[in-house]
Write a protein that holds these residues in place. Structure first.
Motif, short mmCIF file in Angstrom:
data_model
loop_
_atom_site.label_atom_id
_atom_site.label_comp_id
_atom_site.label_asym_id
_atom_site.label_seq_id
_atom_site.Cartn_x
_atom_site.Cartn_y
_atom_site.Cartn_z
N ASP A 119 0.83 -1.21 0.00
CA ASP A 119 0.00 0.00 0.00
C ASP A 119 0.86 1.26 0.00
OD1 ASP A 119 -2.31 -1.48 -0.06
OD2 ASP A 119 -2.61 -1.43 2.10
N VAL A 120 1.99 1.21 0.71
CA VAL A 120 2.90 2.36 0.71
C VAL A 120 3.48 2.55 -0.69
CG1 VAL A 120 5.01 3.34 1.68
CG2 VAL A 120 3.47 2.02 3.14
N MET A 121 3.92 1.46 -1.30
CA MET A 121 4.49 1.55 -2.64
C MET A 121 3.45 2.00 -3.66
SD MET A 121 7.20 -1.64 -2.82
CE MET A 121 6.25 -2.87 -1.91
N GLU A 122 2.22 1.52 -3.53
CA GLU A 122 1.16 1.96 -4.43
C GLU A 122 0.86 3.44 -4.24
OE1 GLU A 122 -0.84 0.58 -6.88
OE2 GLU A 122 0.73 -0.94 -6.87
N THR A 123 0.90 3.91 -3.01
CA THR A 123 0.68 5.33 -2.74
C THR A 123 1.76 6.16 -3.42
OG1 THR A 123 -0.43 4.89 -0.62
CG2 THR A 123 0.53 7.08 -0.92
N PHE A 124 3.01 5.77 -3.28
CA PHE A 124 4.10 6.51 -3.93
C PHE A 124 3.89 6.54 -5.44
CE2 PHE A 124 7.39 5.49 -0.36
CZ PHE A 124 6.82 6.46 0.44
N SER A 125 3.47 5.43 -6.01
CA SER A 125 3.26 5.35 -7.44
C SER A 125 2.15 6.30 -7.90
CB SER A 125 2.92 3.92 -7.85
OG SER A 125 2.65 3.82 -9.23
N HIS A 126 1.03 6.32 -7.15
CA HIS A 126 -0.08 7.20 -7.51
C HIS A 126 0.28 8.67 -7.31
CE1 HIS A 126 -2.98 4.16 -8.52
NE2 HIS A 126 -2.81 3.53 -7.37
N VAL A 127 1.04 8.97 -6.27
CA VAL A 127 1.49 10.34 -6.06
C VAL A 127 2.36 10.79 -7.24
CG1 VAL A 127 2.98 11.83 -4.66
CG2 VAL A 127 1.31 10.34 -3.55
N TYR A 128 3.25 9.92 -7.68
CA TYR A 128 4.11 10.24 -8.83
C TYR A 128 3.26 10.61 -10.05
CZ TYR A 128 7.71 9.72 -12.41
OH TYR A 128 8.57 9.95 -13.46
N THR A 129 2.21 9.84 -10.29
CA THR A 129 1.34 10.09 -11.45
C THR A 129 0.65 11.44 -11.36
OG1 THR A 129 0.93 7.72 -11.70
CG2 THR A 129 -0.67 9.21 -12.72
N HIS A 130 0.34 11.89 -10.13
CA HIS A 130 -0.41 13.12 -9.94
C HIS A 130 0.48 14.36 -9.75
CE1 HIS A 130 -3.61 10.20 -9.20
NE2 HIS A 130 -4.47 11.18 -9.36
N LEU A 131 1.79 14.19 -9.78
CA LEU A 131 2.70 15.30 -9.53
C LEU A 131 3.26 15.85 -10.84
CD1 LEU A 131 4.07 16.84 -7.14
CD2 LEU A 131 6.00 15.26 -7.40
N LYS A 132 3.28 17.18 -10.96
CA LYS A 132 3.89 17.81 -12.12
C LYS A 132 5.40 17.58 -12.12
CE LYS A 132 0.40 21.48 -12.54
NZ LYS A 132 0.15 22.94 -12.51
N GLN A 133 6.01 17.71 -13.28
CA GLN A 133 7.42 17.38 -13.44
C GLN A 133 8.32 18.19 -12.50
OE1 GLN A 133 8.60 14.84 -15.38
NE2 GLN A 133 10.47 15.24 -14.23
#
Length: 248
Positions: A119-133
């Motif tokens: 769940d922690v790793m999935e959260t990091f992955s989803h945050v990455y997708t939602h963050l601007k460059q």
């Protein structure tokens, strides 16, 4: 974990929490790393205390929380204070808002409520997708020291006219985890009686190196790690570890 009834006494219990410190941390990191925009996603926003401070500082705030009750309170506060918050009920490990943000935050050790490594790793992955460059991902977690030396096998109590509690901490099933058994006695002014409210909260933390590896795997560069709102490097007695990250 359920916040359904706990949400309504949450602010009373959190009145001494350092929300201004988190706001200052966001602004300091934003300035240090030259973030241009002020579009911010506040994950695990709770009853909106930090979100409202961010809005007051000029940020366009989107808040996400797992608890509908927390979000109801946050929305009412925004109306009362003439602030604008965009709020969504979502699980941070399944985040899906179909847009990107300049800044994304997960504060107040909220990440520690994820009980599984996945769940922690999935959260990091989803945050990455939602963050601007050029944006920043900012979060904090309990240190190993706080879980093992401050919480573990301890009992905390509070006696007050409005709310009293007994807070017992026990080892959790997973490594570096703790279970908080909370029993509240909440005064009802209409009946002049006390209502008993019981809650079980589970938290788990990880070594800094492990979190750093997961962040790297998700595509982040860790720019800075500090402790306890100080800006200083964590030591063996640090209690709250802050991470500042950006996309590689």
């Amino acid at each position: 974990m359920s916040y359904e009834r706990f949400a309504y006494i949450y602010d009373y219990l959190m009145q001494d929490v350092n929300y201004d410190g988190w706001l200052e941390f966001v602004e300091r990191q934003s300035e240090t790393y030259s973030v241009k925009g002020k579009d911010i996603l506040d994950i695990a926003c709770g009853t909106g205390e930090l979100s409202l401070r961010l809005a007051g500082a000029g940020y366009a705030v989107t808040g996400v929380d797992l608890s509908e009750d927390m979000l109801v309170i946050a929305q009412q506060k925004a109306l009362d204070r003439n602030r604008v918050l965009t709020l969504f009920q979502q699980d941070m490990s399944k985040l899906d808002l179909q847009r990107e943000y300049d800044l994304i935050t997960i504060f107040c050790d909220s990440l520690n409520y994820l009980e599984k490594e996945e769940d922690v790793m999935e959260t990091f992955s989803h945050v990455y997708t939602h963050l601007k460059q050029d944006g920043l991902f900012l979060f904090d977690v309990h240190s190993l020291y706080k879980i093992s030396q401050i919480f573990m096998n301890q009992t905390f109590t509070l006696t007050d006219d409005s709310v009293s509690y007994i807070w017992d901490c026990f080892p959790g099933e997973a490594p570096n985890s703790v279970e908080h058994e909370l029993t509240f006695f909440v005064h009802d002014e209409d009946t002049d009686l006390y209502e008993k409210v019981e809650e079980l909260h589970k938290q788990r933390t990880y070594p800094v190196l492990q979190l750093t590896e997961w962040l790297d795997h998700a595509g982040f560069e860790v720019l800075n790690i500090s402790a306890d709102f100080s800006g200083h490097t964590p030591d063996d007695n640090s209690e709250r570890i802050f991470f500042t990250c950006k996309k590689k």
